[in-house]
Motif scaffolding. Sequence first.
Motif, mmCIF file in Angstrom:
data_model
loop_
_atom_site.group_PDB
_atom_site.id
_atom_site.type_symbol
_atom_site.label_atom_id
_atom_site.label_comp_id
_atom_site.label_asym_id
_atom_site.label_seq_id
_atom_site.Cartn_x
_atom_site.Cartn_y
_atom_site.Cartn_z
ATOM 1 N N ARG A 28 0.811 -1.373 0.065
ATOM 2 C CA ARG A 28 -0.044 -0.033 0.020
ATOM 3 C C ARG A 28 0.945 1.150 -0.053
ATOM 4 O O ARG A 28 1.805 1.306 0.951
ATOM 5 N N PRO A 29 0.641 2.340 -1.049
ATOM 6 C CA PRO A 29 1.419 3.374 -0.958
ATOM 7 C C PRO A 29 0.979 4.484 0.090
ATOM 8 O O PRO A 29 -0.281 4.405 0.638
ATOM 9 N N ALA A 30 1.766 5.599 0.223
ATOM 10 C CA ALA A 30 1.168 6.669 1.016
ATOM 11 C C ALA A 30 -0.030 7.335 0.277
ATOM 12 O O ALA A 30 -0.144 7.447 -0.888
ATOM 13 N N LEU A 31 -0.967 7.793 1.380
ATOM 14 C CA LEU A 31 -2.190 8.501 0.736
ATOM 15 C C LEU A 31 -2.084 10.094 1.138
ATOM 16 O O LEU A 31 -1.505 9.985 2.158
ATOM 17 N N GLY A 32 -2.650 10.972 0.594
ATOM 18 C CA GLY A 32 -2.608 12.279 1.069
ATOM 19 C C GLY A 32 -4.060 12.876 0.876
ATOM 20 O O GLY A 32 -4.777 12.467 0.149
ATOM 21 N N ALA A 33 -4.175 13.975 1.530
ATOM 22 C CA ALA A 33 -5.348 14.832 1.401
ATOM 23 C C ALA A 33 -4.827 16.260 1.673
ATOM 24 O O ALA A 33 -4.164 16.728 2.351
ATOM 25 N N VAL A 34 -5.430 17.353 0.533
ATOM 26 C CA VAL A 34 -5.202 18.657 0.674
ATOM 27 C C VAL A 34 -6.437 19.316 0.924
ATOM 28 O O VAL A 34 -7.427 18.931 0.094
ATOM 29 N N HIS A 35 -6.605 20.092 1.895
ATOM 30 C CA HIS A 35 -8.196 20.800 2.129
ATOM 31 C C HIS A 35 -7.989 22.095 2.529
ATOM 32 O O HIS A 35 -7.100 22.500 3.154
ATOM 33 N N GLY A 36 -8.907 22.725 1.743
ATOM 34 C CA GLY A 36 -9.058 24.226 2.106
ATOM 35 C C GLY A 36 -10.519 24.125 2.912
ATOM 36 O O GLY A 36 -10.826 23.532 3.816
ATOM 37 N N ARG A 37 -10.947 25.713 2.726
ATOM 38 C CA ARG A 37 -12.234 25.857 3.620
ATOM 39 C C ARG A 37 -13.603 24.856 2.997
ATOM 40 O O ARG A 37 -14.603 24.474 3.619
ATOM 41 N N ASP A 38 -13.734 24.885 1.636
ATOM 42 C CA ASP A 38 -14.735 24.333 0.869
ATOM 43 C C ASP A 38 -14.457 22.892 0.517
ATOM 44 O O ASP A 38 -15.619 22.110 0.312
ATOM 45 N N ALA A 39 -13.465 22.592 0.377
ATOM 46 C CA ALA A 39 -13.367 20.947 -0.450
ATOM 47 C C ALA A 39 -12.163 20.173 0.107
ATOM 48 O O ALA A 39 -10.957 21.094 0.440
ATOM 49 N N THR A 40 -11.948 19.096 0.073
ATOM 50 C CA THR A 40 -10.603 18.140 -0.010
ATOM 51 C C THR A 40 -10.352 17.473 -1.256
ATOM 52 O O THR A 40 -11.587 16.918 -1.868
ATOM 53 N N LEU A 41 -9.179 17.477 -1.641
ATOM 54 C CA LEU A 41 -8.598 16.747 -2.673
ATOM 55 C C LEU A 41 -7.863 15.572 -2.257
ATOM 56 O O LEU A 41 -7.121 15.786 -1.397
ATOM 57 N N LEU A 42 -8.221 14.158 -2.440
ATOM 58 C CA LEU A 42 -7.401 12.903 -2.275
ATOM 59 C C LEU A 42 -6.205 12.945 -3.229
ATOM 60 O O LEU A 42 -6.398 13.293 -4.394
ATOM 61 N N VAL A 43 -5.044 12.609 -2.619
ATOM 62 C CA VAL A 43 -3.890 12.113 -3.452
ATOM 63 C C VAL A 43 -3.856 10.446 -3.351
ATOM 64 O O VAL A 43 -3.396 10.151 -2.403
ATOM 65 N N ARG A 62 -11.810 13.949 11.773
ATOM 66 C CA ARG A 62 -11.483 15.231 11.649
ATOM 67 C C ARG A 62 -12.035 16.416 11.196
ATOM 68 O O ARG A 62 -11.864 17.592 11.036
ATOM 69 N N GLU A 63 -13.356 15.972 10.493
ATOM 70 C CA GLU A 63 -14.313 16.913 10.016
ATOM 71 C C GLU A 63 -13.771 17.837 8.951
ATOM 72 O O GLU A 63 -13.962 18.855 8.890
ATOM 73 N N ARG A 64 -12.827 17.075 8.057
ATOM 74 C CA ARG A 64 -12.603 17.768 7.002
ATOM 75 C C ARG A 64 -13.797 17.972 5.711
ATOM 76 O O ARG A 64 -14.542 17.428 5.993
ATOM 77 N N PRO A 65 -13.311 19.067 4.949
ATOM 78 C CA PRO A 65 -14.332 19.130 3.957
ATOM 79 C C PRO A 65 -14.801 18.127 2.966
ATOM 80 O O PRO A 65 -14.010 17.316 3.064
ATOM 81 N N PRO A 66 -15.827 18.250 2.398
ATOM 82 C CA PRO A 66 -16.009 17.060 1.343
ATOM 83 C C PRO A 66 -15.110 16.559 0.312
ATOM 84 O O PRO A 66 -14.532 17.633 -0.022
ATOM 85 N N VAL A 67 -14.862 15.526 -0.009
ATOM 86 C CA VAL A 67 -13.834 15.089 -0.881
ATOM 87 C C VAL A 67 -14.562 15.308 -2.249
ATOM 88 O O VAL A 67 -15.744 14.963 -2.525
ATOM 89 N N THR A 68 -14.210 16.103 -3.088
ATOM 90 C CA THR A 68 -14.533 16.655 -4.479
ATOM 91 C C THR A 68 -13.934 16.026 -5.512
ATOM 92 O O THR A 68 -14.308 16.034 -6.691
ATOM 93 N N ALA A 69 -12.775 15.396 -5.210
ATOM 94 C CA ALA A 69 -12.073 14.783 -6.381
ATOM 95 C C ALA A 69 -10.566 14.019 -5.895
ATOM 96 O O ALA A 69 -10.433 14.084 -4.649
ATOM 97 N N ILE A 70 -10.366 13.158 -6.652
ATOM 98 C CA ILE A 70 -9.069 12.347 -6.497
ATOM 99 C C ILE A 70 -8.218 12.659 -7.564
ATOM 100 O O ILE A 70 -8.479 12.403 -8.776
ATOM 101 N N ALA A 71 -6.778 12.900 -6.976
ATOM 102 C CA ALA A 71 -5.761 13.083 -8.035
ATOM 103 C C ALA A 71 -4.770 11.855 -7.992
ATOM 104 O O ALA A 71 -4.243 11.447 -7.014
#
Length: 283
Positions: A28-43, A62-71
């Motif tokens: 399994r590789p590392a996973l990431g998440a980038v979050h702003g005020r409105d949305a979260t991008l999964l890496v 941790r109540e991150r914003p909704p995931v809107t895309a995966i990169a």
Amino acid sequence: MARAVPDSRFQQLTEHVDWFTPDDRTDRPALGAVHGRDATLLVEGGASAAHLSAFLAELATRERPPVTAIALTHWHWDHSFGSAAAGAPVLAHRDTAAELAVQAGYDWSDEALDARVRDGREIPFCAEMIRLELPDRSGLRIVVPDQIVDAERRVDLGGAAAVLAHVGGDHSADSCVVHVPGDDVLFLGDCLYQRLHAPEPLLTVAGVRALLDALERFPVAAAVEGHGDEVLDATAYAARLNELRQAADLVDARGPAAVDDAADDPELRELVEFLLVGAGARQ
């Protein structure tokens, strides 16, 4: 220098970036998440629905914003086969999407997987890890990316952003990185690694140099490798790139004799040996 992996598999690296550590038991590789005020991008989409779901559960607590895309950084199974668990659009390089369309058309039974190993479409290591991570593949759904990138794409998340950029490299020609401006975190995927889908693992001098040139433009305070057990700070990241450059320069200048020049440094010697395979010039 490098920061050791914490006891928890989840770590917040910066104000806007989370990291889920890799697990070599099933590759399994590392996973990431980038979050702003409105949305979260999964890496990365992860190696399986179970893999990505475990990360999503951590983000939810941790109540991150909704995931809107995966990169996706590249097409390999361990980075992409779990994408369906998020139910979000998938953003990837054009060649990543093309390869995943091929993968989605395969029969994933044990018999078919063994046949692909025999005919060279799959390597034994990946087949073994797929069996461990996904012992039952009857419900496997491989998501073909629907948001296509040729060079780069910026994703605005509200007060934060992430840039998916194509960098190529020997590991997989479709390789992309994800850079988080301001936080200056760089998710490298596997772009620095040797090519495994080959008769022997290899690197090429031209491939290494082109990749290093492509990475130069990103300011980096922290770098995450796809299967690295440490987050590299700026100094450790620069040393990692310099070792690749040194190995390429040695092989270019010295050919097979570069093995002797690198004899006292096991990591440098390994890179030199991969490069000599790529050059067809081993001792």
